[in-house]
Design an enzyme around this catalytic site. Structure first.
Site, PDB file in Angstrom:
ATOM      1  N   ARG A   3     109.199  40.810  75.309  1.00 34.81           N
ATOM      2  CA  ARG A   3     110.302  40.371  76.182  1.00 34.81           C
ATOM      3  C   ARG A   3     111.277  41.514  76.418  1.00 34.81           C
ATOM      4  O   ARG A   3     111.865  41.635  77.492  1.00 34.81           O
ATOM      5  CB  ARG A   3     111.029  39.185  75.532  1.00 34.81           C
ATOM      6  CG  ARG A   3     112.096  38.542  76.425  1.00 34.81           C
ATOM      7  CD  ARG A   3     111.680  37.177  76.826  1.00 34.81           C
ATOM      8  NE  ARG A   3     112.550  36.589  77.830  1.00 34.81           N
ATOM      9  CZ  ARG A   3     113.302  35.516  77.626  1.00 34.81           C
ATOM     10  NH1 ARG A   3     113.317  34.938  76.432  1.00 34.81           N
ATOM     11  NH2 ARG A   3     114.011  35.001  78.608  1.00 34.81           N
ATOM     12  N   THR A  40     106.018  34.727  74.657  1.00 26.91           N
ATOM     13  CA  THR A  40     106.900  35.866  74.376  1.00 26.91           C
ATOM     14  C   THR A  40     108.033  35.387  73.484  1.00 26.91           C
ATOM     15  O   THR A  40     108.151  34.196  73.176  1.00 26.91           O
ATOM     16  CB  THR A  40     107.448  36.484  75.679  1.00 26.91           C
ATOM     17  OG1 THR A  40     108.012  37.762  75.389  1.00 26.91           O
ATOM     18  CG2 THR A  40     108.508  35.596  76.315  1.00 26.91           C
ATOM     19  N   CYS A  41     108.882  36.326  73.051  1.00 29.19           N
ATOM     20  CA  CYS A  41     110.007  35.990  72.185  1.00 29.19           C
ATOM     21  C   CYS A  41     111.150  35.358  72.986  1.00 29.19           C
ATOM     22  O   CYS A  41     111.285  35.597  74.182  1.00 29.19           O
ATOM     23  CB  CYS A  41     110.528  37.242  71.480  1.00 29.19           C
ATOM     24  SG  CYS A  41     109.343  38.030  70.383  1.00 29.19           S
ATOM     25  N   THR A  42     111.974  34.598  72.300  1.00 33.29           N
ATOM     26  CA  THR A  42     113.175  34.016  72.892  1.00 33.29           C
ATOM     27  C   THR A  42     114.154  33.702  71.762  1.00 33.29           C
ATOM     28  O   THR A  42     113.713  33.481  70.627  1.00 33.29           O
ATOM     29  CB  THR A  42     112.826  32.740  73.707  1.00 33.29           C
ATOM     30  OG1 THR A  42     113.889  32.427  74.591  1.00 33.29           O
ATOM     31  CG2 THR A  42     112.557  31.546  72.824  1.00 33.29           C
ATOM     32  N   THR A 100     116.071  38.968  71.179  1.00 37.35           N
ATOM     33  CA  THR A 100     115.841  38.528  69.801  1.00 37.35           C
ATOM     34  C   THR A 100     114.370  38.198  69.645  1.00 37.35           C
ATOM     35  O   THR A 100     113.615  38.171  70.620  1.00 37.35           O
ATOM     36  CB  THR A 100     116.665  37.268  69.439  1.00 37.35           C
ATOM     37  OG1 THR A 100     116.059  36.116  70.037  1.00 37.35           O
ATOM     38  CG2 THR A 100     118.113  37.391  69.899  1.00 37.35           C
TER      39      THR A 100
END
Length: 242
Positions: A141, A208-210, A214
């Site tokens: 991300r 993906t990251c969230t 972060t």
């Protein structure tokens, strides 16, 4: 009669604090500079390096596709090795001309090259040409190319197109999962847990990251195959990409 001597004046307390405040201020400044350099490295420099690596890999893949080959057969392509390029992901909703190189593997080394990686564990991503399964992909991300930085912009109905050497695979986004635990492996299962799918099919999952900047949680986007089109000599894209 004793002589009274005046008491010696005390040094102002501020004169003792001033050096300490100066040292503390210098320390804060140094820490701030180091943090700024770390952010620049993480978000700018790694993007620059990753985009260069991905660009070179994309050029090599397209060059290999330009070499003459035997006409495609009905047999499935041979298995791809870890780190090998499979094709490209196109997502018009993320910008005109948006494309991401897809490689096999969702490990840190593979994703650091600014690509979308097909999971090999705990579930093996089913390739688009397979009769059923989930083509599950991951990408960073932020930093390392940040190819899925705007993944949260995808909405149900948006097209996703996978380009391979011989075919176009057109998917439609069916649902999104804004946030889940990092260890929620069900979202990339052959029939993704929490998705609207009730049985086996030909699916695609993007993860993906969230939240942004972060890695506390993961988000997922689920889609299903709408159709596939053979690749012509001019590599004319499907209507969703025109």
């Amino acid at each position: 009669m004793a002589t009274a001597y005046p008491a010696e004046p005390r040094a102002p307390r501020r004169s003792l604090l001033r050096p300490a405040i100066g040292v503390f201020g210098d320390l804060l400044f140094t820490v701030g500079v180091l943090l700024a350099l770390l952010i620049v490295h993480s978000l700018w420099w790694t993007n620059l390096v990753a985009d260069r690596h991905a660009g070179l890999s994309a050029e090599r893949l397209r060059h290999s596709w330009s070499a003459p080959t035997a006409p495609p057969s009905a047999a499935a392509p041979p298995p791809f090795d870890p780190g090998e390029a499979v094709g490209f992901l196109h997502a018009p909703a993320l910008g005109a001309g948006y494309q991401v190189l897809i490689k096999v593997g969702a490990d840190n080394d593979t994703l650091a090259d600014g690509v979308a990686g097909a999971y090999t564990t705990p579930y093996r991503a089913a390739m688009p040409w397979e009769a059923r399964g989930n083509f599950a992909l991951a990408a960073h991300r932020d930093g390392h190319g940040a190819k899925f930085h705007d993944l949260d912009r995808l909405k149900p109905g948006d097209p996703l197109v996978v380009e391979t050497r011989d075919r176009w695979y057109v998917y439609r986004v069916d649902a999104t999962l804004p946030e889940t635990a990092k260890d929620d492996i069900g979202v990339i299962a052959p029939v993704p847990v929490g998705s609207p799918y009730g049985g086996p099919g030909r699916y695609i999952t993007l993860t993906t990251c969230t939240p942004v900047y972060t890695s506390l949680y993961r988000m997922a986007v689920w889609g299903s195959l709408v159709r596939e089109e053979p690749m012509d000599q001019d590599r004319t894209p499907p209507a969703e990409l025109r």
